[in-house]
Design an enzyme around this catalytic site. Structure first.
Site, PDB file in Angstrom:
ATOM      1  N   GLU A  43      41.237  32.860  47.983  1.00 53.28           N
ATOM      2  CA  GLU A  43      42.430  32.289  47.344  1.00 53.28           C
ATOM      3  C   GLU A  43      43.367  31.759  48.424  1.00 53.28           C
ATOM      4  O   GLU A  43      44.046  32.528  49.090  1.00 53.28           O
ATOM      5  CB  GLU A  43      43.146  33.371  46.530  1.00 53.28           C
ATOM      6  CG  GLU A  43      42.262  34.162  45.597  1.00 53.28           C
ATOM      7  CD  GLU A  43      42.867  35.533  45.273  1.00 53.28           C
ATOM      8  OE1 GLU A  43      44.091  35.643  45.098  1.00 53.28           O
ATOM      9  OE2 GLU A  43      42.106  36.502  45.217  1.00 53.28           O
ATOM     10  N   HIS A  90      50.609  37.599  40.482  1.00 49.40           N
ATOM     11  CA  HIS A  90      50.167  36.297  39.961  1.00 49.40           C
ATOM     12  C   HIS A  90      51.138  35.692  38.938  1.00 49.40           C
ATOM     13  O   HIS A  90      50.725  35.153  37.903  1.00 49.40           O
ATOM     14  CB  HIS A  90      48.763  36.406  39.362  1.00 49.40           C
ATOM     15  CG  HIS A  90      47.699  36.782  40.365  1.00 49.40           C
ATOM     16  ND1 HIS A  90      47.745  36.380  41.681  1.00 49.40           N
ATOM     17  CD2 HIS A  90      46.567  37.551  40.249  1.00 49.40           C
ATOM     18  CE1 HIS A  90      46.685  36.857  42.318  1.00 49.40           C
ATOM     19  NE2 HIS A  90      45.956  37.575  41.483  1.00 49.40           N
ATOM     20  N   ASN A 148      49.706  36.165  43.872  1.00 49.87           N
ATOM     21  CA  ASN A 148      49.733  37.402  44.659  1.00 49.87           C
ATOM     22  C   ASN A 148      50.948  38.267  44.282  1.00 49.87           C
ATOM     23  O   ASN A 148      51.613  38.004  43.276  1.00 49.87           O
ATOM     24  CB  ASN A 148      49.690  37.091  46.158  1.00 49.87           C
ATOM     25  CG  ASN A 148      48.811  38.080  46.916  1.00 49.87           C
ATOM     26  OD1 ASN A 148      48.954  39.291  46.756  1.00 49.87           O
ATOM     27  ND2 ASN A 148      47.920  37.573  47.735  1.00 49.87           N
ATOM     28  N   HIS A 206      41.789  31.005  41.544  1.00 51.32           N
ATOM     29  CA  HIS A 206      41.260  32.375  41.604  1.00 51.32           C
ATOM     30  C   HIS A 206      39.797  32.432  41.162  1.00 51.32           C
ATOM     31  O   HIS A 206      39.396  33.363  40.456  1.00 51.32           O
ATOM     32  CB  HIS A 206      42.140  33.265  40.729  1.00 51.32           C
ATOM     33  CG  HIS A 206      42.173  34.703  41.129  1.00 51.32           C
ATOM     34  ND1 HIS A 206      41.116  35.555  40.906  1.00 51.32           N
ATOM     35  CD2 HIS A 206      43.128  35.430  41.741  1.00 51.32           C
ATOM     36  CE1 HIS A 206      41.435  36.765  41.349  1.00 51.32           C
ATOM     37  NE2 HIS A 206      42.644  36.715  41.876  1.00 51.32           N
TER      38      HIS A 206
HETATM   39  C1  BGC Z   1      44.362  40.498  44.014  1.00 55.52           C
HETATM   40  C2  BGC Z   1      43.746  41.805  43.578  1.00 55.52           C
HETATM   41  C3  BGC Z   1      43.703  41.848  42.065  1.00 55.52           C
HETATM   42  C4  BGC Z   1      42.937  40.648  41.563  1.00 55.52           C
HETATM   43  C5  BGC Z   1      42.813  40.562  40.070  1.00 55.52           C
HETATM   44  C6  BGC Z   1      43.553  39.384  43.437  1.00 55.52           C
HETATM   45  O1  BGC Z   1      44.116  38.162  43.795  1.00 55.52           O
HETATM   46  O2  BGC Z   1      44.419  40.389  45.403  1.00 55.52           O
HETATM   47  O3  BGC Z   1      44.470  42.898  44.099  1.00 55.52           O
HETATM   48  O4  BGC Z   1      43.092  43.035  41.613  1.00 55.52           O
HETATM   49  O5  BGC Z   1      43.556  39.477  42.031  1.00 55.52           O
HETATM   50  O6  BGC Z   1      43.993  40.761  39.433  1.00 55.52           O
END
Ligand code: BGC
Length: 328
Positions: free
Chosen positions: A293, A89, A63, A160
């Site tokens: 997630e 991330h 996140n 994810h």
């Molecule tokens: C986020 C999104 C993001 C996506 C892919 C998700 O975990 O909350 O904002 O666009 O991941 O990167």
């Protein structure tokens, strides 16, 4: 390398060392036909650069971290922002885009490990992490994340996977029915960073305590949905341990239920997905999959209102999530 976990009924999960990722999940639909419900890139080359994070293990900190920096024990740590001014991330490359090392334990269990050096993407301390996947006779995919560090740091690991319970590439998840036994969610600002507030879902289109199709309210005129382009929010999990989330594929009748010992879950309805070539010639587009997630509250290190989680030497970080598949 790819690894397959299988049960006696032939239901199976395919995982990759790249990103310690889920690549395929084959489970039966209401007529008994096996359907692959997980999205993944068309090729391993695409997976190296893809920014949708299909199926991967996100870390060191999943996140967003606001302003790509934090203070720990009085010292500032500057991180490599990858969605300026935030880091998402764990940076680029995060754990999601690195090769992990696999050790297959049985047909139903595999562990992936990764060493992250001190200073990786700006994070302090060397960290050793593992992701253990298990697959049961009754279709439960278990994921345990563990980590230890040689100095104080922060870790927040999540999987994810984008689920499309009608089958990967079978259009959008907007008609999937979702139940989320969560009373509160974490509002976001215009760059989808948490504000530090905790809002009640009551009376809002964020409330999934009773089942709703994702489509039903996602386009409604509600500021939080406008900000994020749909559902891209963390929810606070109150009934920890029990199955707090349920998703039903409208065409397949496949049901997925989730339980975890993490305190939050990011509901991401694939709002930022772009047209992508998926597995076996499948084409993905916006809302092509939904992610649940499980994790700590995002940006906890910078938000005084959120519970803090510092990993110190001698501590073991350990969290478990189950995704259980069945049919209606
Ligand atoms: C986020 C999104 C993001 C996506 C892919 C998700 O975990 O909350 O904002 O666009 O991941 O990167």
């Amino acid at each position: 390398m790819e690894y397959t976990l299988t049960n006696l009924k032939g239901w199976r999960v395919v995982l990759t060392e790249q990103g310690a990722a889920v690549r395929e999940i084959h489970v039966p639909d209401k007529d008994g036909k096996l359907i692959d419900v997980a999205l993944a890139c068309g090729s391993s080359e695409d997976a190296l650069v893809n920014d949708s994070y299909f199926g991967v293990s996100c870390g060191r900190v999943a996140n967003r971290i606001s302003n790509a920096r934090f203070f720990l024990d009085g010292k500032e740590h500057k991180l490599t922002a990858n969605i300026h001014p935030q880091i998402l991330h764990g940076g680029t490359p995060g754990f999601s885009h690195l090769p992990w090392t696999a050790k297959k334990i049985s047909d139903k269990q595999i562990t992936f490990t990764l060493h992250s050096p001190d200073g990786d993407q700006g994070f302090p301390a060397a960290v050793d992490v593992s992701a253990t996947y298990s697959w049961s006779e009754d279709g439960v995919l278990g994921i345990t994340y563990e980590a230890v560090s040689d100095a104080p740091t922060i870790v927040n690991l999540t999987n994810h996977t984008y689920f499309n319970l009608n089958g990967q590439g079978e259009g959008s998840i907007l008609d999937h029915e979702l139940t989320l036994k969560c009373e509160y969610f974490l509002p976001v600002n215009e760059i989808v960073g948490v504000t530090g507030e905790i809002f009640s879902v009551s009376g809002t289109p964020m409330d999934f305590n009773a089942p709703h199709k994702i489509r039903e309210r996602i386009f409604s005129d509600y500021e939080q949905l406008k900000c994020a382009g749909g559902y891209d929010h963390s929810y606070v999990i109150s009934g920890g341990g029990s199955r707090f989330a349920k998703v039903v594929g409208d065409k397949s009748g496949i049901v997925m239920e989730v339980c975890t010992d993490y305190p939050a879950v990011q509901l991401y309805a694939g709002c930022n997905m772009k047209p992508t070539n998926g597995k076996n010639g499948a084409k993905y587009d916006k809302f092509g999959g939904v992610c649940l997630e499980t994790q700590y509250f995002p940006d906890f290190i910078n938000q005084p209102t959120f519970e803090n989680h510092i990993l110190r030497p001698g501590d073991v970080y350990r969290h478990h999530t189950d995704y259980a598949f069945s049919t209606i």
